[in-house]
Design an enzyme around this catalytic site. Sequence first.
Site, PDB file in Angstrom:
ATOM      1  CG  ASP A 102      51.857  54.554  36.558  1.00  0.00           C
ATOM      2  OD1 ASP A 102      53.008  54.617  36.101  1.00  0.00           O
ATOM      3  OD2 ASP A 102      51.503  55.101  37.623  1.00  0.00           O
ATOM      4  CD  GLU A 112      51.732  56.705  41.384  1.00  0.00           C
ATOM      5  OE1 GLU A 112      52.761  56.936  42.058  1.00  0.00           O
ATOM      6  OE2 GLU A 112      51.648  56.978  40.172  1.00  0.00           O
ATOM      7  CG  HIS A 170      54.495  61.451  40.460  1.00  0.00           C
ATOM      8  ND1 HIS A 170      55.379  60.482  40.072  1.00  0.00           N
ATOM      9  CD2 HIS A 170      55.109  62.648  40.288  1.00  0.00           C
ATOM     10  CE1 HIS A 170      56.509  61.072  39.691  1.00  0.00           C
ATOM     11  NE2 HIS A 170      56.368  62.372  39.810  1.00  0.00           N
ATOM     12  CG  ASP A 218      51.709  58.960  36.207  1.00  0.00           C
ATOM     13  OD1 ASP A 218      51.285  60.124  36.008  1.00  0.00           O
ATOM     14  OD2 ASP A 218      52.553  58.685  37.076  1.00  0.00           O
TER      15      ASP A 218
END
Length: 606
Positions: free
Chosen positions: A47, A49, A189, A194
């Site tokens: 994942d 960001e 987040h 995540d």
Amino acid sequence: MSSTLVRAAREELRRKALERRVSRWETQRSFDELGRPLRDLTFCVVDLETTGGSAEGGSMITEIGAVKVRGGEILGEFQTLVNPATRIPPFIAVLTGISDAMVADAPGIESALPAFLEFARGCVLVAHNAPFDVGFLRFFAEKQGRPWPAFEVVDTAKLARRVITRDDAPNCKLSSLAVAFGATTTPNHRALSDARATVDVLHGLMERLGNLGVHTLEELQTFSSRVSAAQRKKRHLAETLPHAPGVYLFRDDRSRVLYVGTSKDLRTRVRSYFTASETRSRMGEMVGLATTVTGIECATALEASVRELRLIAEHKPRYNRRSRFPEKVHFVKLTREPWPRLSLVKRVLDDDADYLGPFSSKKVAEKALQALHDTFPIRQCSERLGRTPTKSPCVLAEMGRCLSPCDGSVDETTYAALVAQLRDTLRQRPDEVVDAINRRMTALAEEERFEEAGVHRDRLAAFVRAAARTQRLSALTRCPEVVAARREDDGRWAVHVVRRGRLAAAGVIPAGADAHDYVASLRASAETVPAAPGPVPAASAEETELVLRWLESPGIRLVDVDGEWTCPIGGASRHLALHDAVNESRKTLVPFDERRTLPTVHQPAR
């Protein structure tokens, strides 16, 4: 024990060991056949960001989180903040909790990406909405000039949309799925959290899919809710088929053929009927009825296509839409009698007559017949006339559209000359028909009678196509034998023996074999095809046209031709280009500057 007995005992042991190895080799299916079990694979769930939604638009990665898992066991975790070398937008900072201060001392993507790729080496990448995460990673790999590893990718969001219903979760967002599957980590987040939640979602999806018969990566990647569980469970029907060109037949529980198809790779093609790649509803229905699949391996793709046509014609499978009734054709026949005429018939006889066709549609055959009658005023009545007929003239005779041999208005020599001209038109030169109808269309167009001109245009097109087809088919069927070869993509030579328009034998010359000996052997074993009347006597028109397309393809070498394989220079084929162009233009013709739709008229209730 003597040395002879010792040697014999050793030989026996070696023989039995070899037999055991051969037995295991024969019974063990390849990985390609079995697929790769999910429990044996290592997944890297990742994942990211980022500062925005598009790497191409300038957005940067701010955090990478990943979890490596195999067989339900976590093998390792990876987490790093990434300095984006730009300010993080305030709303992104609020959403992720990642501030400029947090990433100030973090490594840049130039260092973070290689570290992640090393962590994920040899794994199957998993992400929720994978195009986003994988897209960012690939973008920066390309920007760094770094080759992208050949990762296989699983998208949990895509899988969830195929499995989860509204009763399970309100949507397929990661937060909703984490609740639905009871994830031990709540997505917030942040990349690692995540990724951990996505691991639980992945395991939940795998458990549910396992109940539906999905146990391998290949099945996972092709799973679709459009494919029923019963349909997926029949994937074993493809396991015995070879990776080779050929024909496959789906049969029901009474051994009736449901569907016939052809492929360059039988096993791969038949497998696709049990996966998401097969979306035709009627094929799903067919697979639901099927209990066995039979494969017929063929030497060449042409042989497979020809066998497919023959099997469809023989079995007339209910799920095949084309080629089921090659016998339902029509011909235009120029009879052999004292006063010849044109007629529409369904089969070719050995009567020395001339034939135009075959036509798969009676309507098109009638158009071609009318084009000939518009040009040549021979009789259209169906009665047999003796050499000295004494009947009354018909309406066509009174209109000047028939020479009226029935009442003696024309002598036998004049009528025979007209018939000879017509026969030449059918066999070699269609110019008489083309010129006559073109003159008629021009006159009608000048009078603005465009609808009538269109009728004649369609008649002419039907005739020209039929004449070109007849001349091409007849040219090949007149040859007792044509032997041709072509080098295929794999470097081997494919050889076909064609007799009177029918494929009689097909083969591929083995590496190191003598080509002349192989061809001689192939010809000796080829099917015997007797001579018969008509343009396509020994095969269906579709088969002969398949053979013709192969013979006319680039790279063909004629090994031997028995007879003369020639088409007339002034034949109908030279007129095809114009009529084909007109036909294509009519498909896309817009009669007005803009297409208009008629308004809906609501009738009052009565």
